[in-house]
Design an enzyme around this catalytic site. Structure first.
Site, PDB file in Angstrom:
ATOM      1  N   ASP A 154     -21.936  66.293 -26.788  1.00  0.00           N
ATOM      2  CA  ASP A 154     -20.957  67.106 -27.505  1.00  0.00           C
ATOM      3  C   ASP A 154     -19.763  67.294 -26.558  1.00  0.00           C
ATOM      4  OD1 ASP A 154     -19.563  68.619 -29.311  1.00  0.00           O
ATOM      5  OD2 ASP A 154     -21.203  70.010 -29.745  1.00  0.00           O
TER       6      ASP A 154
HETATM    7  C1  BGC Z   1     -18.299  70.280 -31.876  1.00  0.00           C
HETATM    8  C2  BGC Z   1     -18.793  68.971 -32.452  1.00  0.00           C
HETATM    9  C3  BGC Z   1     -17.599  68.104 -32.824  1.00  0.00           C
HETATM   10  C4  BGC Z   1     -16.738  67.915 -31.601  1.00  0.00           C
HETATM   11  C5  BGC Z   1     -15.521  67.030 -31.845  1.00  0.00           C
HETATM   12  C6  BGC Z   1     -17.299  70.079 -30.754  1.00  0.00           C
HETATM   13  O1  BGC Z   1     -16.722  71.274 -30.388  1.00  0.00           O
HETATM   14  O2  BGC Z   1     -19.398  71.032 -31.414  1.00  0.00           O
HETATM   15  O3  BGC Z   1     -19.613  69.201 -33.551  1.00  0.00           O
HETATM   16  O4  BGC Z   1     -18.035  66.897 -33.349  1.00  0.00           O
HETATM   17  O5  BGC Z   1     -16.281  69.177 -31.152  1.00  0.00           O
HETATM   18  O6  BGC Z   1     -14.591  67.656 -32.629  1.00  0.00           O
END
Ligand code: BGC
Length: 706
Positions: A270
């Protein structure tokens, strides 16, 4: 109007029968076929062998937040990724040169995934996801950063709206169709967030302490279903599990995800969730997003012999293999398919029609009758669309507001007032009062409604006994203070850009509601299994504040409820929820009869056929979701009172009855055995329970495993 109604009923019928799955009115393109692991790996091996160390290092850390770097001399194209589960997020924040790579001018804002789960219609999950995948193709997006699919462990989690509720079986059935739908377009589906990521309260600082059985029985089955459906990517989560951050944990990635669940493709972190390059490289992780932060010292690690070049090669090989499997190398990024927006909107609308849940309808106040002359509409989200925020946010287009849709459905009988006076409330024949929350990643939010909204709903129910409450929220909210005083309650979640049309159709009776809760709604938050997860001294709503987050000590969340999550908890503790899992009303009534099984005594390899006859005993067409639960009568380990192991949604005309069939196999009677590290079904008696919710069991039958 009439045509819409007939079309609505038709779609409902077709989707309920699963007959629309994989079909759409326009000429259907053949489903995308990926390469097998061996085919893709062979291609990858040859290419990766010609990459330099620097090219490999460049590939394992993301570029410009949402790209995997290309290697032009080897014809490896750059790969663009975008969020997420409820539609394609158009990356307005990206710099112009990056944005020009995607020409997606608009994307459909679908109802939130929790509403999708409330449809209990896997065929619809396929259609919804296929539409999202097609929009990805139109925007040259190779990787969709969804579906999000974590367990609804507690109602305050800011991201519950992005997920599929509290039951692993329901989630699994929806997710396998979701993955198939997205990937049928040639777009990668990313299962996220792996794993046990069930709060957004200081999300980079929580440590989920989960036991082995709970992991296997509650938190992993959704991922397993997605993997078995062929998902090509997994995103690890922000939290720690048992003391290590998931994105750099060999236990989480290598042991659980790769060895136990058999995942062979791309794993990514993530965004900004890992801290130790050496651990990351040794964990089975492939790609650090949004850029190499933990991996910035790779050269040093190599020099000091802490990691080897072959470790980096393995990471790259997994990335390249996944891209080859999806045939990214055969695509011309400038030659994109146009999106079929009309069809996508139709899928979004149908989802809303089937996912809005009628929780209460005293005196059949709904649908609104012709003799109702004055209707007052009030509430927070009548002139602005309630929607989930954060990376899942999708702007949408042609947004249908609640006020506009209700106005065109109810005509000049409807008046709208932002802050109605007592007199105004009292004088209306019916009050439609909307309350809700705007949930988002980055923080949790209290179970209680914001004060002003609680005050508004109290004012309405206390001054007009014909108040219909419309809840727009991404999760359960506290309704205990006014539930009994409301004449009707519609749980509308986040309906998406066109979903208010469905809401108006339900309120006026053009569509018969058929959503069923994919969650339990508790009376008080303290009743719930997740209660107590917030460290002493913290307030729940912190907003998204990175400084505050970084300064917060890592805190443990003990999953002391173990396997007793969701209704399993309320059953075991004997706590009456306000609304139980699986519950939802209809404008018609159903009767269940003849629960029959193919065999009353069965052996391990047998498939038990279960059939139940359901009849529409009311006056209008409607859909019932028949739910099948299994209860282990005696067992050497504690087991839930009941567990969902089958469901089927059927549409029935007045007076019509249908026999639905479901299959049960050994796995459906099993628990995770921590001694043998495998699923185990113990011999003896089981009870099969069929009902219309987890608390409304209509028929039972005992069967024996020999
Ligand atoms: C989130 C993810 C997301 C990523 C990209 C993160 O803050 O937890 O679910 O895919 O950002 O936007």
């Amino acid at each position: 109007m009439r045509t819409t109604f007939i079309y609505g009923c038709f779609m409902l019928l077709m989707l309920a029968c699963g007959e629309l799955k994989g079909q759409s009115p326009a000429e259907e393109k053949p489903m995308f076929q990926s390469l097998t692991f061996d085919q893709a790996d062979k291609k990858a091996e040859a290419v990766v062998a010609s990459m330099t160390l620097e090219e490999k290092i460049a590939m394992i850390g993301g570029d410009r937040s949402f790209f995997i770097r290309p290697v032009p001399r080897l014809h490896l194209q750059e790969v663009f990724m975008s969020d997420a589960t409820q539609g394609v997020r158009i990356q307005e924040g990206l710099k112009a040169d990056s944005l020009s790579k995607t020409r997606l001018e608009k994307s459909t804002a679908f109802p939130c995934p929790l509403l999708l789960a409330a449809t209990w219609n896997p065929g619809l999950s396929f259609e919804y996801a296929k539409a999202v995948g097609e929009e990805c193709r139109a925007g040259n997006i190779g990787i969709l950063l969804g579906p999000g699919m974590n367990q609804y462990r507690q109602s305050q989690c800011g991201r519950n709206f992005e997920y599929f509720g509290e039951d692993p079986y329901l989630r699994a059935r929806m997710i396998e169709q979701y993955v198939t739908g997205v990937q049928s377009t040639g777009t990668i589906a990313t299962l996220k967030h792996f794993a046990a990521n069930n709060t957004d309260h200081f999300r980079r600082r929580s440590n989920s302490i989960v036991d082995e059985r709970a992991l296997h029985e509650i938190y992993l089955p959704g991922f397993k279903a997605g993997i078995d459906a062929g998902a090509k990517a997994v995103m690890t989560s922000y939290n720690q599990i048992n003391g290590e951050w998931c994105g750099q944990s060999a236990f989480v990635i290598d042991t659980l995800l790769r060895k136990e669940l058999g995942f062979q493709w791309l794993v990514m972190t993530d965004w900004s969730s890992v801290y130790d390059g050496e651990k990351l490289i040794k964990s089975g992780q492939n790609l650090e997003m949004p850029s190499a932060f933990a991996l910035k010292n790779v050269h040093e690690l190599l020099r000091e012999n802490k990691v080897q070049e072959k470790d980096i090669t393995e990471m790259v090989r997994s990335i390249v293999r996944t891209c080859f499997a999806m045939k990214f190398d055969e695509r011309d990024p400038m030659n994109r398919e146009p999106a079929r927006y009309d069809e996508h909107e139709a899928a979004a609308l149908q989802t809303a029609r089937e996912g809005i849940v009628l929780l209460r309808n005293e005196g059949s106040i709904l649908p609104i009758k012709d003799n109702v002359k004055t209707i007052l509409l009030t509430g927070e989200f009548v002139k602005k669309l309630a929607a989930g925020g954060g990376s899942a946010r999708v702007r949408g287009y042609d947004i249908r507001l609640m006020l506009d849709e209700l106005q065109s459905a109810l005509g000049d009988r409807l008046r709208c007032s932002k802050d109605p006076g007592i007199q105004e409330i009292q004088s209306a024949d019916v009050v439609l009062c909307n309350v809700g929350t705007e949930d988002s990643e980055g923080s949790d939010r209290p179970f209680e409604l914001p004060e002003t909204q609680e005050a508004l709903v109290q004012k309405c129910v206390n001054n007009n006994s014909n108040t219909v409450v419309i809840v727009t929220s991404g999760s359960g909210v506290r309704m205990t203070g006014w539930n009994e005083k409301a004449k009707a309650i519609l749980y509308a979640w986040y309906v998406g850009q066109i979903g208010n049309k469905a809401l108006a159709e339900i309120i006026t009776g053009k569509v018969n509601p058929s959503g069923r809760l994919p969650i339990t709604i508790e009376r008080e938050f303290r009743d719930s299994p997740g209660y107590g997860y917030v460290p002493d001294g913290d307030t729940v709503f912190t907003g998204r504040n990175y400084k505050l987050e970084a300064a917060h000590p890592v805190f443990d969340i003990r999953y002391t409820e173990g396997i007793f999550s969701g209704y399993r908890w309320y059953d075991k503790q004997n706590i009456a929820p306000l609304y139980p899992f699986g519950f939802g009303l209809s404008y018609t009534t159903f009767e269940y009869e003849n629960l029959a099984v193919s065999q009353e005594r069965f052996r391990g390899n047998d498939t038990v056929h279960v059939s139940i006859t359901v009849k529409n005993t009311g006056n209008v067409i409607g859909s019932e979701t028949v739910q099948l639960y299994v209860q282990d009568v005696e067992c050497t380990v504690p087991r839930p009172v009941k567990e969902l192991k089958g469901f089927k949604k059927v549409s029935l005309k007045p007076g019509e009855s249908r026999t639905v069939e479901m299959l049960l196999q050994k796995k459906d009677f099993s628990f995770w055995d921590t001694n043998t590290k495998d699923w185990k079904a113990e011999q003896g008696a089981f009870v099969i329970l069929a009902g219309s919710s987890s608390r409304d069991i209509k028929l039972k039958k005992e069967i024996t495993l020999e």
